[in-house]
Design an enzyme around this catalytic site. Structure first.
Site, PDB file in Angstrom:
ATOM      1  N   ASP A  68       0.963   8.228   1.409  1.00 61.38           N
ATOM      2  CA  ASP A  68      -0.548   8.024   1.354  1.00 61.38           C
ATOM      3  C   ASP A  68      -1.174   7.551  -0.138  1.00 61.38           C
ATOM      4  O   ASP A  68      -2.563   7.254  -0.017  1.00 61.38           O
ATOM      5  CB  ASP A  68      -1.178   9.673   1.334  1.00 61.38           C
ATOM      6  CG  ASP A  68      -1.060  10.107   2.814  1.00 61.38           C
ATOM      7  OD1 ASP A  68      -0.725   9.397   3.784  1.00 61.38           O
ATOM      8  OD2 ASP A  68      -1.427  11.418   3.082  1.00 61.38           O
ATOM      9  N   ASP A 123       1.586  11.794  12.984  1.00 63.21           N
ATOM     10  CA  ASP A 123       1.382  12.416  11.645  1.00 63.21           C
ATOM     11  C   ASP A 123       2.151  14.016  11.697  1.00 63.21           C
ATOM     12  O   ASP A 123       2.380  14.348  12.700  1.00 63.21           O
ATOM     13  CB  ASP A 123       0.130  12.493  11.228  1.00 63.21           C
ATOM     14  CG  ASP A 123      -0.071  12.225   9.734  1.00 63.21           C
ATOM     15  OD1 ASP A 123       0.802  12.550   8.931  1.00 63.21           O
ATOM     16  OD2 ASP A 123      -1.352  11.892   9.062  1.00 63.21           O
TER      17      ASP A 123
END
Length: 717
Positions: free
Chosen positions: A518, A452
């Site tokens: 997301d 990430d």
């Protein structure tokens, strides 16, 4: 100007061909060569015809202009009369601002050319690499070297792709967190349309592709050309139309002031800028997909069905809870179980712990071994979330090494998610992060890292009063990923960046998939996935089933809609399966089984996005490379004006082949009062030409519903 050096077997006008694309380069143009055609394959032309094409592109002198009208050369600058955006800009401590790189030498091998350029007066040397791949993609990269005795500050370095004069409409993408790659269109007028990323990563608002095409071009038709900058740091892409009759797309890295200072003998290469074209955006996209799939390191084994734990447990890590989730995942057919954020020291929320990459002994007294052993005993691979480039100020690492944090002033840059960015271009910071990753991968059988990157690089300098570090940091990230993968063969890595904020072919050349967004809201995902697939092959795009109430939007969605929207990608699940009943898990298992059945098709087939569909309906699909099968989804985004809705086309199949068309048992529901004639158990027989020209009646559906349509060729070919 000295004569250029050409090998005996190289004509003065180059014609490169490959993958249905021709590139014609006029080497006679002064001071440097000019690309006079990039696009349709022109066939096997004799040299005199190729020269004629180049001669036909030469402009006349006009009143009010220069005595020789300037051309868009491969190294166009004001010294050659070019008054558009220069290909190169720089200086030597405020002097030596003029550059005129002229042709010196040419090397041609099959589908690529290397053009060497020199400026003896400015003491500069450059090499332009042009590669025309088997899929028809044109790659360009420029390397600049300082041949002088003093430092040379390089301000900008771009490569250009000329586009036809009738390309009068532009397409790019923008967005934000949870809504990346939103399309926007503009008229391609005189002047420059510039898209920049100054975020130290592409960013959620970056354009994945900058395209120029004939007015009204769509996915199915309309000639269009586009470029992508394959770089994971700051970059620039622009479209420019000048009054002397040239139009082009160009791109490169965006340097911070003083970031690139070439010492005597020093050199730097621009990122690869990659150009594609097609009759419609789908053909343009297929060139990118085919090129990526042709790489020797492209992931080719079936993409494992993945469950990620983030939305199931967030930071609430508990062995019993996670083993129960792993059991539920295995029962529905999951093949990879990924433990997300929260496993390392001090990480009970997102305010602390980043950088302290040691398993939290308070939460995991026996380490991760009990969970990993359980996951692997259930037949699944284990994956782990990491964010190696980031640090919380509230961490042991930051307290010990505050000088490792990227900053340009005494104060830290503005925070995001309570975190800052490590300067991985510092050898000691790089060594620490690399050491922790190697230690984790050596202790545990980890098959997959969810890598990430949750914040922009703001004021990313080498320290108070220091210089820019985005370029060096980006190269360090590439080196770190390459090192980790080389040391741990078989390891797969996902590029996640607050969702889809680092999606580019620079990072994807060394990772195995992206986290597309997301947002798992299926309706929001439809547009995102369509435009991400302009460049990224579907098997490299993470697409997951979501919970009935979408965490990012609060929308209530049913399983059939979520499953249909997630089918054409790397399929997975983001859902607390322990909260579901046996009936729901049975339905999920059927979607997982179907995704496994069609994943060879998704990983090798051609993506189809259907234009001119009635508002409220979305139609898309994947057609097998051999045209033997296809799967389409018909999604009712909102209510339609017509009732029942009019016919929808299913293009992209072999025109003269016959296909059995049937409604998948996964999505049998219909809101119509009677059965559809083609939706019976035996389906109907149609040809590819019929489906592309006339189509079928879609089922009557309530909003936020979708059906899956399967086609199988039934004729002997």
């Amino acid at each position: 100007m000295k004569p250029h050096k050409l090998p005996a077997d190289v004509d003065e006008v180059l014609h490169l061909r490959g993958g249905g694309t021709s590139v014609v380069v006029d080497l006679r143009t002064r001071p440097a060569p000019a690309i006079v055609h990039w696009g349709e394959d022109l066939g096997d032309l004799p040299p005199d015809v190729v020269r004629g094409l180049a001669d036909g592109a030469r402009p006349q002198r006009v009143s009010g202009g220069l005595d020789e009208t300037a051309r868009l050369t491969v190294s166009a600058t004001p010294a050659g009369g070019w008054l558009g955006t220069p290909a190169v800009e720089g200086h030597r401590a405020g002097s030596g601002v003029s550059a005129q790189l002229a042709l010196d030498e040419v090397t041609v091998e099959a589908d690529h050319a290397i053009i060497t350029l020199v400026d003896p007066e400015a003491h500069l040397w450059a090499r332009l690499e042009m590669q025309l791949g088997a899929s028809g993609l044109l790659r360009q990269r420029m390397t600049m070297r300082n041949t002088g005795l003093t430092d040379y500050t390089l301000q900008s370095l771009h490569v250009s792709f000329p586009v036809p004069w009738d390309a009068t409409e532009l397409l790019d993408t923008t967005g934000r967190h949870l809504r990346e790659r939103t399309p926007q269109r503009h008229a391609f007028t005189y002047g420059s349309h510039v898209r920049e990323s100054r975020r130290g990563r592409p960013g959620a608002d970056a354009t994945l592709l900058l395209a120029a095409g004939r007015l009204g071009f769509g996915f199915e038709q309309g000639r269009v050309h586009g470029i992508h900058v394959a770089w994971s740091g700051n970059h620039r892409a622009f479209a420019e139309r000048v009054i002397t009759g040239e139009a082009h797309l160009a791109g490169g890295e965006l340097y911070a002031p003083g970031e690139v200072i070439l010492e005597p003998g020093g050199a730097i290469s621009s990122p690869w800028v990659i150009g594609s074209w097609g009759d419609g955006l789908s053909e343009l996209a297929h060139r990118f997909h085919d090129d990526m799939r042709g790489r020797p390191h492209h992931p080719t084994r079936p993409r494992p069905i993945t469950l990620n734990t983030w939305e199931a447990v967030y930071f609430d890590h508990d062995l019993d809870r996670l083993t129960a989730l792993a059991d539920a995942a295995a029962d529905v057919g999951v093949e990879r179980f990924v433990l997300d954020d929260g496993w390392f020291r001090h990480r009970r929320d997102d305010t602390a712990g980043l950088g302290d990459w040691f398993v939290d002994e308070g939460v995991w007294p026996n380490g991760l071994h009990p969970l990993i052993d359980h996951v692997r005993n259930r037949g699944m691979e284990f994956g782990l979330w990491v964010e190696p480039e980031m640090v919380n100020p509230d961490s042991d690492l930051a307290r010990a090494h505050p000088d490792w944090i990227l900053r340009s002033r005494a104060d830290l840059p503005p925070s995001a998610r309570q975190q800052q960015v490590l300067d991985l271009s510092r050898p000691e910071a790089y060594a620490y992060v690399a050491g922790r990753l190697h230690a984790l991968l050596e202790e545990y059988p980890i098959a997959y890292l969810k890598w990430d990157h949750n914040r922009d690089l703001v004021e990313a300098g080498s320290g108070p009063g220091g210089g820019g570090r985005v370029h060096a940091h980006t190269l360090a990230v590439y080196a770190l990923i390459d090192e980790v993968k080389a040391a741990h063969p078989g390891l797969e890595i996902e590029s996640c960046s607050a969702g889809g904020a680092r999606v580019d072919l620079g990072i994807l050349d060394r990772t195995d998939r992206i986290w597309t967004s997301d947002s798992l809201d299926p309706l929001e995902r439809l547009s995102n996935q369509r435009y991400t697939a302009l460049v990224v092959p579907p098997e490299m795009m993470g697409m997951h089933l979501t919970s009935p109430v979408v965490h990012s939007s609060g929308r209530h969605v049913d399983l059939e809609l979520s499953g249909a929207v997630a089918l054409f990608g790397h399929f997975g699940i983001e859902w607390d399966l322990t909260s579901t009943d046996a009936h729901t898990r049975g339905r999920i298992a059927r979607w997982v089984a179907f995704a496994k059945r069609i994943r060879p098709l998704v990983a090798t087939g051609r993506t189809i996005a259907v234009d001119h569909v009635e508002p409220g309906i979305d139609v898309r699909g994947v057609v097998a490379a051999d045209d033997a099968s296809a799967v389409f989804t018909i999604t009712q985004v909102g209510t339609s004006t017509s009732y029942p809705p009019g016919r929808v086309r299913l293009p992209g199949l072999a025109p003269d082949r016959r296909y059995r068309l049937a409604l998948s048992a996964l999505t049998p529901n219909s809101a119509g009062a009677t059965e559809l004639a083609w939706a019976g158990p035996d389906g109907i027989t149609v040809t590819g030409r019929q489906l592309a020209a006339t189509g079928i009646r879609p089922p009557v559906q309530l909003p936020q519903r979708a059906v899956v349509v399967e086609l199988v060729a039934i004729d002997d070919r």
